[in-house]
Design an enzyme around this catalytic site. Structure first.
Site, mmCIF file in Angstrom:
data_model
loop_
_atom_site.group_PDB
_atom_site.id
_atom_site.type_symbol
_atom_site.label_atom_id
_atom_site.label_comp_id
_atom_site.label_asym_id
_atom_site.label_seq_id
_atom_site.Cartn_x
_atom_site.Cartn_y
_atom_site.Cartn_z
ATOM 1 N N GLY A 158 -5.326 2.135 -13.133
ATOM 2 C CA GLY A 158 -5.617 1.634 -13.028
ATOM 3 C C GLY A 158 -5.282 0.547 -14.356
ATOM 4 C CB ALA A 204 -0.421 -2.236 -14.938
ATOM 5 N N GLY A 205 -3.559 -3.281 -13.575
ATOM 6 C CA GLY A 205 -3.901 -3.931 -11.920
ATOM 7 C C GLY A 205 -4.444 -5.330 -12.239
ATOM 8 N NE ARG A 227 -3.452 1.019 7.051
ATOM 9 C CZ ARG A 227 -4.480 1.362 7.299
ATOM 10 N NH1 ARG A 227 -5.526 0.791 7.169
ATOM 11 N NH2 ARG A 227 -4.574 2.101 8.564
ATOM 12 N NE ARG A 269 -10.163 4.232 8.213
ATOM 13 C CZ ARG A 269 -10.724 5.462 8.680
ATOM 14 N NH1 ARG A 269 -10.697 6.785 9.632
ATOM 15 N NH2 ARG A 269 -12.106 5.574 8.307
ATOM 16 C CG ASN A 300 -5.339 6.494 -2.255
ATOM 17 O OD1 ASN A 300 -5.717 5.864 -3.607
ATOM 18 N ND2 ASN A 300 -5.161 5.042 -1.811
ATOM 19 C CB VAL A 306 -13.532 0.466 -8.345
ATOM 20 C CG1 VAL A 306 -13.073 -1.027 -7.585
ATOM 21 C CG2 VAL A 306 -14.516 0.023 -9.838
ATOM 22 C CG ASP A 329 -19.427 -4.799 -0.468
ATOM 23 O OD1 ASP A 329 -18.717 -5.266 -0.126
ATOM 24 O OD2 ASP A 329 -19.008 -3.896 -0.669
ATOM 25 N NE ARG A 365 -17.276 -10.278 -1.846
ATOM 26 C CZ ARG A 365 -16.515 -9.201 -1.238
ATOM 27 N NH1 ARG A 365 -16.498 -7.811 -0.263
ATOM 28 N NH2 ARG A 365 -14.790 -9.613 -1.585
ATOM 29 C CG HIS A 395 -16.481 -1.189 -0.656
ATOM 30 N ND1 HIS A 395 -16.741 -2.481 -0.176
ATOM 31 C CD2 HIS A 395 -14.878 -1.545 -0.130
ATOM 32 C CE1 HIS A 395 -15.650 -2.697 -0.401
ATOM 33 N NE2 HIS A 395 -14.598 -2.558 -1.037
HETATM 34 P P1 NAX Z 1 -3.441 -3.682 -7.867
HETATM 35 O O1 NAX Z 1 -2.427 -2.967 -6.802
HETATM 36 O O2 NAX Z 1 -3.874 -4.552 -8.206
HETATM 37 O O3 NAX Z 1 -3.390 -2.340 -9.249
HETATM 38 C C1 NAX Z 1 -4.027 -0.292 -9.072
HETATM 39 C C2 NAX Z 1 -3.397 -0.504 -9.423
HETATM 40 O O4 NAX Z 1 -3.129 1.090 -9.911
HETATM 41 C C3 NAX Z 1 -1.778 -0.125 -9.754
HETATM 42 O O5 NAX Z 1 -1.497 -0.869 -11.357
HETATM 43 C C4 NAX Z 1 -1.698 0.805 -9.587
HETATM 44 O O6 NAX Z 1 0.471 1.469 -10.612
HETATM 45 C C5 NAX Z 1 -2.500 1.868 -10.484
HETATM 46 N N1 NAX Z 1 -2.691 2.985 -9.921
HETATM 47 C C6 NAX Z 1 -1.722 3.576 -8.935
HETATM 48 N N2 NAX Z 1 -1.970 5.149 -8.590
HETATM 49 C C7 NAX Z 1 -2.834 5.078 -9.662
HETATM 50 C C8 NAX Z 1 -2.890 6.758 -10.209
HETATM 51 N N3 NAX Z 1 -2.604 7.694 -9.962
HETATM 52 N N4 NAX Z 1 -3.192 6.413 -11.487
HETATM 53 C C9 NAX Z 1 -3.642 5.485 -12.599
HETATM 54 N N5 NAX Z 1 -3.221 4.319 -11.660
HETATM 55 C C10 NAX Z 1 -2.839 4.261 -10.697
HETATM 56 O O7 NAX Z 1 -4.501 -3.271 -7.108
HETATM 57 P P2 NAX Z 1 -6.621 -3.625 -7.518
HETATM 58 O O8 NAX Z 1 -6.585 -5.020 -6.697
HETATM 59 O O9 NAX Z 1 -6.595 -4.285 -9.249
HETATM 60 O O10 NAX Z 1 -7.168 -2.822 -6.460
HETATM 61 C C11 NAX Z 1 -7.832 -1.813 -7.245
HETATM 62 C C12 NAX Z 1 -8.652 -1.379 -6.274
HETATM 63 O O11 NAX Z 1 -9.716 -1.661 -6.109
HETATM 64 C C13 NAX Z 1 -7.747 -1.147 -4.592
HETATM 65 O O12 NAX Z 1 -8.184 0.134 -4.520
HETATM 66 C C14 NAX Z 1 -8.427 -1.621 -4.258
HETATM 67 O O13 NAX Z 1 -8.598 -1.519 -2.464
HETATM 68 C C15 NAX Z 1 -9.787 -1.483 -5.099
HETATM 69 N N6 NAX Z 1 -10.999 -2.987 -3.900
HETATM 70 C C16 NAX Z 1 -12.340 -1.485 -3.910
HETATM 71 C C17 NAX Z 1 -12.995 -2.815 -3.970
HETATM 72 C C18 NAX Z 1 -14.263 -3.021 -4.096
HETATM 73 O O14 NAX Z 1 -15.957 -3.572 -3.604
HETATM 74 N N7 NAX Z 1 -15.121 -1.076 -4.398
HETATM 75 C C19 NAX Z 1 -13.309 -3.962 -4.161
HETATM 76 C C20 NAX Z 1 -12.142 -4.982 -4.552
HETATM 77 C C21 NAX Z 1 -10.798 -4.184 -4.695
HETATM 78 O O15 NAX Z 1 -10.010 -4.846 -2.908
#
Ligand code: NAX
Length: 325
Positions: free
Chosen positions: A11, A13-14, A92, A98, A105, A129, A159, A162, A187
């Site tokens: 991920g 680029a996220g 989502r 859900r 995923n 994550v 969490d 926090r 989580h």
């Molecule tokens: P973003 O949407 O900004 O970035 C996610 C990136 O993952 C995108 O660039 C997308 O192209 C890439 N991606 C999707 N499928 C992929 C794959 N098969 N292989 C490689 N890359 C892939 O999300 P962001 O805000 O960075 O959050 C990332 C993830 O963290 C989300 O699932 C989010 O729900 C989760 N979180 C988890 C947290 C935790 O405490 N466990 C807290 C923060 C966050 O909400």
């Protein structure tokens, strides 16, 4: 100088990784004498955007950054990886149930689990994550039979942090005065932030806070903190999530402080009556890179109910993706 370690990040680029990659390259994870190679994975559609991040990494001229690999092939990203931060996940979409989210995923994490199994370093430490983090980690782990299940984890450190911060501010003490909070379970909004065993300064936390405040405001505030940030910022937590991911991995390597523990999603061994094998957040101590669940904590009726609720949710998530386990 040491041999560079290989750090895979998905991920790339996220928004979370935008806050994470620069800290990894700066040495915030393994210290100022450990060179790193970043192995970045993205979906094909996000390769250009990831390339922009790589240009920025280059422009920092980080002395410890010995290379960046970019790819949309998990087998390239995870080749010889010592550490894997699995941040990328499918969010989502509109109209998505859900169960659909879990399934899409599960596909991603089953492919990534297999690739880790085949090409990563045998001692690779994996942190998931991307949500639903516990169940994604379960899928990845089950698809990697060559690797020790205890090498797989998911993140509740945000969490946990926090909870520390909220308890400290409520008691008007610095965060360094807070020890032994716990996040149990998933989580998600069923997570159970537990302060029954926490210490504030030299006191038991339960002697410093009102039970009513704890049972209603504290727990709900921690459970709903992610949503509160989305509401006010318009985007989900990113820098704090990146910080928690870095701290999760750093503690896993460096160990927990004396007299304290951290919360970490790891495979259940049946401790506290949780079904063995479920990826469940527990209080753990860590020594020499190995985590151990803290044993012998008293669990009262209230806590027992909270643990049961989050365990039930994890079982239903697992059952929804059973075909890929
Ligand atoms: P973003 O949407 O900004 O970035 C996610 C990136 O993952 C995108 O660039 C997308 O192209 C890439 N991606 C999707 N499928 C992929 C794959 N098969 N292989 C490689 N890359 C892939 O999300 P962001 O805000 O960075 O959050 C990332 C993830 O963290 C989300 O699932 C989010 O729900 C989760 N979180 C988890 C947290 C935790 O405490 N466990 C807290 C923060 C966050 O909400």
């Amino acid at each position: 100088m040491k041999t560079p370690v290989q750090i895979a990040v998905t991920g790339a680029a996220g928004q979370i990784t935008y806050a994470l990659l620069f800290r990894l390259a700066a040495g915030d994870f393994l210290g100022p004498d450990q060179p790193v190679v970043l192995r970045l994975l993205e979906v094909p559609a996000a390769m250009d955007s990831m390339q922009g991040v790589v240009m920025e990494l280059e422009d920092c001229a980080f002395p410890l950054l010995r290379g960046v690999v970019t790819t949309s092939d998990p087998r390239v990203a995870f080749e010889n990886a010592d550490y894997a931060f699995l941040v990328g996940a499918k969010p989502r979409g509109e109209g998505m149930e859900r169960k659909d989210l879990l399934e899409v995923n599960a596909q991603i994490f089953s492919v990534q689990g297999k690739a880790l199994n085949d090409v990563a370093h045998p001692d690779v430490k994996v942190l998931v994550v991307g949500n639903p983090a516990n169940t994604n980690a379960l899928i990845a782990q089950r698809n990697a039979p060559r690797l020790d299940p205890s090498n797989f984890s998911a993140m509740t450190r945000l969490d946990h942090n926090r909870s520390v911060s909220l308890l400290a501010s409520h008691c008007s003490v610095p965060v360094t005065d807070i020890r032994r909070v716990i996040i149990w379970g998933n989580h998600s909004s069923t997570q159970y932030p537990d302060i029954h065993h926490a210490i504030v300064g030299g006191d038991r936390a339960t002697s410093r806070v009102d039970r009513q405040w704890y049972e209603t405001l504290f727990i709900e505030t921690v459970q709903q903190r992610g949503s509160a940030i989305i509401k006010i910022r318009g985007k989900s937590s990113a820098a704090s999530a990146a910080n928690a991911a870095l701290e999760h991995m750093r503690t896993w390597v460096a160990g927990t402080a004396d007299g304290d523990w951290v919360s970490m999603v790891i495979p259940s061994d049946g401790s506290y009556g949780i079904e063995p094998g479920l990826m469940f957040s527990y209080p753990v101590t860590i020594e020499d890179g190995r985590h151990r669940i803290v044993q012998g904590l008293d669990i009262d009726d209230f806590s027992r109910r909270m643990l049961a609720a989050t365990e039930a949710e994890l079982k239903s998530e697992r059952d929804a993706v059973a075909a890929l386990l």
